[in-house]
Scaffold this motif. Structure first.
Motif, PDB file in Angstrom:
ATOM      1  N   GLU A  16       6.810  -7.433  -6.259  1.00  0.00           N
ATOM      2  CA  GLU A  16       6.423  -7.960  -4.940  1.00  0.00           C
ATOM      3  C   GLU A  16       7.616  -8.722  -4.329  1.00  0.00           C
ATOM      4  OE1 GLU A  16       3.590  -7.143  -3.556  1.00  0.00           O
ATOM      5  OE2 GLU A  16       2.462  -6.425  -5.279  1.00  0.00           O
ATOM      6  N   GLU A  49       4.721  -9.591   1.631  1.00  0.00           N
ATOM      7  CA  GLU A  49       5.033  -9.319   0.218  1.00  0.00           C
ATOM      8  C   GLU A  49       5.263 -10.625  -0.541  1.00  0.00           C
ATOM      9  OE1 GLU A  49       4.360  -6.589  -0.925  1.00  0.00           O
ATOM     10  OE2 GLU A  49       4.551  -5.216   0.753  1.00  0.00           O
ATOM     11  N   HIS A  52       1.975 -11.874  -1.451  1.00  0.00           N
ATOM     12  CA  HIS A  52       1.417 -11.111  -2.581  1.00  0.00           C
ATOM     13  C   HIS A  52       1.998 -11.623  -3.899  1.00  0.00           C
ATOM     14  CE1 HIS A  52       0.894  -7.408   0.292  1.00  0.00           C
ATOM     15  NE2 HIS A  52       0.194  -8.459   0.671  1.00  0.00           N
ATOM     16  N   GLU A  93       6.548   1.397  -1.220  1.00  0.00           N
ATOM     17  CA  GLU A  93       5.092   1.221  -1.337  1.00  0.00           C
ATOM     18  C   GLU A  93       4.491   2.130  -2.414  1.00  0.00           C
ATOM     19  OE1 GLU A  93       3.361  -1.196  -0.119  1.00  0.00           O
ATOM     20  OE2 GLU A  93       5.093  -1.959   0.955  1.00  0.00           O
ATOM     21  N   GLU A 129      -1.172  -0.045   3.107  1.00  0.00           N
ATOM     22  CA  GLU A 129       0.270  -0.058   3.376  1.00  0.00           C
ATOM     23  C   GLU A 129       0.899   1.325   3.231  1.00  0.00           C
ATOM     24  OE1 GLU A 129       1.993  -3.350   1.211  1.00  0.00           O
ATOM     25  OE2 GLU A 129       1.429  -4.697   2.830  1.00  0.00           O
TER      26      GLU A 129
HETATM   27 FE1  OFO Z   1       2.547  -6.020  -1.930  1.00  0.00          FE
HETATM   28  O1  OFO Z   1       1.827  -4.861  -0.759  1.00  0.00           O
HETATM   29 FE2  OFO Z   1       2.818  -3.330  -0.584  1.00  0.00          FE
HETATM   30  O2  OFO Z   1       4.092  -3.454  -1.695  1.00  0.00           O
END
Ligand code: OFO
Length: 166
Positions: A16, A49, A52, A93, A129
């Motif tokens: 992340e 991010e 996260h 991603e 995402e």
């Molecule tokens: Fe952490 O949401 Fe995408 O990588």
């Protein structure tokens, strides 16, 4: 906390953080290249991010695990085109989704339903995402090298992104 799961959560903290730094580098490239809309988009993604990452740090601490904040490699900072920028976004991603799936797999193997439950938020987030990255890349593929199309893409990206996450 199971040590394998603890290790995977620490890896996830790193991924992340890596995504956050990568998107910051992408925002900066877009800013310096005159794509202000794209820059805003990636500055926001970078912040997301980071959140996260912090959410995971707090969770591991709450569960009595040992958090490890790792060193990061330098992110890619130079891009040939908007297409390359968004290809990097999509592959980042996809990578994160694969890593989250590994955590989920291990949770089920070890019957750790608490971590499994916590990680569901990340599963949903990744779905959104990845879909967003694909949509934006599809639009850029349609636009191709057309400068006025790229201008409109840059102008509209944050509206497109907002619609896609509703
Ligand atoms: Fe952490 O949401 Fe995408 O990588």
């Amino acid at each position: 906390m199971n040590t394998v799961i603890e290790g995977l959560l620490n890896d996830q903290i790193k991924y992340e953080a890596k995504a956050s730094m990568q998107y910051l580098a992408m925002a900066s490239w877009a800013d310096a290249s005159g794509y202000n809309g794209v820059a805003t988009f990636f500055y926001n993604q970078s912040e997301e991010e980071r959140l996260h990452m912090t959410k995971l740090v707090k969770f591991v601490n709450e569960r009595g695990g040992q958090v490890i904040i790792s060193e990061l490699e330098k992110p890619k900072a130079v891009f040939e085109s908007l297409n390359e920028l968004f290809e990097t976004f999509l592959s980042s991603e996809i990578f994160v989704t694969e890593q989250i799936n590994k955590v989920i797999f291990e949770c089920l193997q070890n019957k750790d339903y608490n971590v499994h439950n916590f990680m569901q938020w990340y599963v949903t987030e990744q779905l959104e995402e990845e879909a967003l990255a694909r949509t934006l890349l599809d639009k850029l593929t349609i636009i191709g090298g057309d400068k006025s199309g790229q201008y409109l893409f840059d102008r509209d990206i944050n509206t497109i992104a907002a619609k896609n996450t509703l």
